[in-house]
Design a protein around this motif. Structure first.
Motif, PDB file in Angstrom:
ATOM      1  N   ASN A   1       0.953  -1.309  -0.064  1.00  0.00           N
ATOM      2  CA  ASN A   1       0.018  -0.231   0.015  1.00  0.00           C
ATOM      3  C   ASN A   1       0.867   1.256  -0.070  1.00  0.00           C
ATOM      4  O   ASN A   1       2.082   1.143   0.310  1.00  0.00           O
ATOM      5  CB  ASN A   1      -0.953   0.121   1.195  1.00  0.00           C
ATOM      6  N   LEU A   2       0.261   2.235  -0.357  1.00  0.00           N
ATOM      7  CA  LEU A   2       0.618   3.722  -0.220  1.00  0.00           C
ATOM      8  C   LEU A   2       0.081   4.466   0.712  1.00  0.00           C
ATOM      9  O   LEU A   2      -1.059   4.747   0.602  1.00  0.00           O
ATOM     10  CB  LEU A   2       0.687   4.387  -1.540  1.00  0.00           C
ATOM     11  N   TYR A   3       0.986   5.216   1.723  1.00  0.00           N
ATOM     12  CA  TYR A   3       0.231   5.993   2.781  1.00  0.00           C
ATOM     13  C   TYR A   3       0.985   7.289   2.674  1.00  0.00           C
ATOM     14  O   TYR A   3       2.101   7.390   2.554  1.00  0.00           O
ATOM     15  CB  TYR A   3       0.197   5.364   4.022  1.00  0.00           C
ATOM     16  N   VAL A   4      -0.028   8.337   2.931  1.00  0.00           N
ATOM     17  CA  VAL A   4       0.375   9.703   3.081  1.00  0.00           C
ATOM     18  C   VAL A   4      -0.153  10.566   4.158  1.00  0.00           C
ATOM     19  O   VAL A   4      -0.905   9.903   4.930  1.00  0.00           O
ATOM     20  CB  VAL A   4      -0.153  10.367   2.002  1.00  0.00           C
ATOM     21  N   THR A   5       0.635  11.523   4.557  1.00  0.00           N
ATOM     22  CA  THR A   5      -0.029  12.314   5.661  1.00  0.00           C
ATOM     23  C   THR A   5      -0.821  13.569   4.846  1.00  0.00           C
ATOM     24  O   THR A   5      -1.875  13.371   4.452  1.00  0.00           O
ATOM     25  CB  THR A   5       1.123  13.089   6.419  1.00  0.00           C
TER      26      THR A   5
END
Length: 390
Positions: A211-215
């Motif tokens: 997965n790709l996680y961002v703030t």
């Protein structure tokens, strides 16, 4: 003597040619009850405007019945109208329309295989794009909203000034990322913000290691003039991941197995936690594939990952209308290569949703936590069309 032979030869030739012409006419049997394949947007819109159907749908189901000379009708999305309600020139275009699905044809056991081949319109495989698709300042305008990934929903405020909204990145698949964005567009330039929405990624309880996680952060880009072919921009994360969020995305709840280890305790797979700044670009070639209202091939670099793929809205094949998106991600500094595909089928629902909503499977194929190749994600994606097409 020679003259008689020549005259006989000429007569025989005329008979053969005439018989071929007659047989050719018999072979081209006139179709009197048929569905018009939605491959001519201007004609379909013109028909509906003359019948006061608002808004007109260029992919509407239109059925023509001219079997009875005194009672000829045209049906648009299930509503019946007299053919005489249309202008004479429009009626002429309808009766001579080249792309007809014969509704009177005889069905047999072999039709399952032969009818699909007969209905394929390979001469409409590729066509020039619309003016909006090749405009560097208007290309953002897009009436399609997709809940996960794909092109951004573009809202024009005044021609080349408007907004766009997206859930997931333009290249992500179902349940892959918490990325969402809002942008402002003016004269080919785009300025916007992105922020995390965790609801989608929390629906899947396993295989979240890619997965790709961002703030949160900002992004900007510019589409180079001379056609909607090349866009270059910059994206930067404004905040770093706090210890709480690091644990959330790597250890807790559905993400407890996101980091996959080798037997020697080194990291084998792990999600991409976005931090820092990135130069992004996309080279795209808008083209009308299978009568699509909006489609393109592209190669792109986004957050240091390469993408190559195709996206198309309302493609027409053998009488069916559907969306198709394929994206191959490779050369990532963190994640494994993956293939994303969405197929959303139209004409499933009724009334206003008949031509406005498409639904279908969305899949991601990549390496599983076990190391083998398989489905990282399999979910249902929904596309909603707001307003008329461009």
């Amino acid at each position: 003597m020679k003259i008689k032979k020549l005259s006989r030869l000429l007569l025989l030739t005329l008979i053969v040619l005439n018989s071929n012409f007659i047989f050719g006419q018999e072979e081209e049997e006139q179709i009197l009850y048929y569905q018009m394949e939605p491959l001519d947007d201007s004609l379909f819109i013109n028909i509906q405007q003359q019948l006061f159907i608002d808004p007109p749908d260029p992919k509407a189901e239109i059925v023509v019945d001219v079997r009875n000379a005194t009672d000829q009708t045209i049906s648009v999305k299930g509503s019946l109208y007299p053919l005489l309600a249309l202008k004479p020139e429009t009626r002429a275009r309808i009766t001579t329309y080249p792309f007809k699905l014969n509704l009177e044809e005889t069905i047999n056991y072999g039709s399952l295989f032969t009818r699909v081949i007969q209905k394929l319109r390979f001469n409409n495989l590729l066509n020039p794009p619309t003016v909006f698709q090749i405009s560097p300042t208007l290309g953002y305008i897009n009436p399609y909203v997709q809940i996960m990934g794909g092109e951004r929903f573009g809202i024009p405020m005044k021609k080349d000034i408007g907004l766009s909204i997206g859930f997931g990145t333009p290249y992500s698949g179902a349940l892959e990322t918490n990325f969402s964005e809002v942008n402002f567009h003016i004269l080919g330039a785009k300025v916007g913000v992105f922020l995390p929405v965790d609801a989608m990624v929390e629906l899947k309880s396993s295989e979240n290691h890619n997965n790709l996680y961002v703030t949160d952060g900002i992004q900007m880009s510019y589409t180079v003039p001379f056609g909607n072919f090349f866009e270059v921009g910059y994206l930067s994360a404004s905040s770093e991941f706090s210890p709480t969020f690091l644990d959330k995305y790597t250890k807790n709840t559905v993400n407890k197995n996101n980091i996959v280890y080798n037997p020697d305790s080194t990291i084998r797979f792990q999600p991409y936690l976005l931090q820092g700044g990135f130069l992004n670009w996309e080279f795209r070639y808008p083209v009308k594939v299978l009568g699509a209202l909006r489609s393109k091939f592209y190669v792109a670099r986004f957050i240091d990952e390469m993408h190559a793929g195709f996206t198309g809205r309302e493609l027409t094949l053998a009488g069916s209308v559907f969306d198709l998106r394929m994206d191959y991600m490779f050369n990532s500094p963190v994640r494994q290569n993956q293939f994303v595909m969405d197929i959303s089928v139209q004409k499933i629902f009724d009334y206003w949703a008949y031509s406005s909503i498409a639904i279908g499977p969305s899949i991601i194929i990549s390496k599983l936590s076990s190391g083998g190749l398989g489905f990282n994600s399999f979910f249902v994606n929904i596309r909603v069309k707001v307003g008329s097409s461009l």
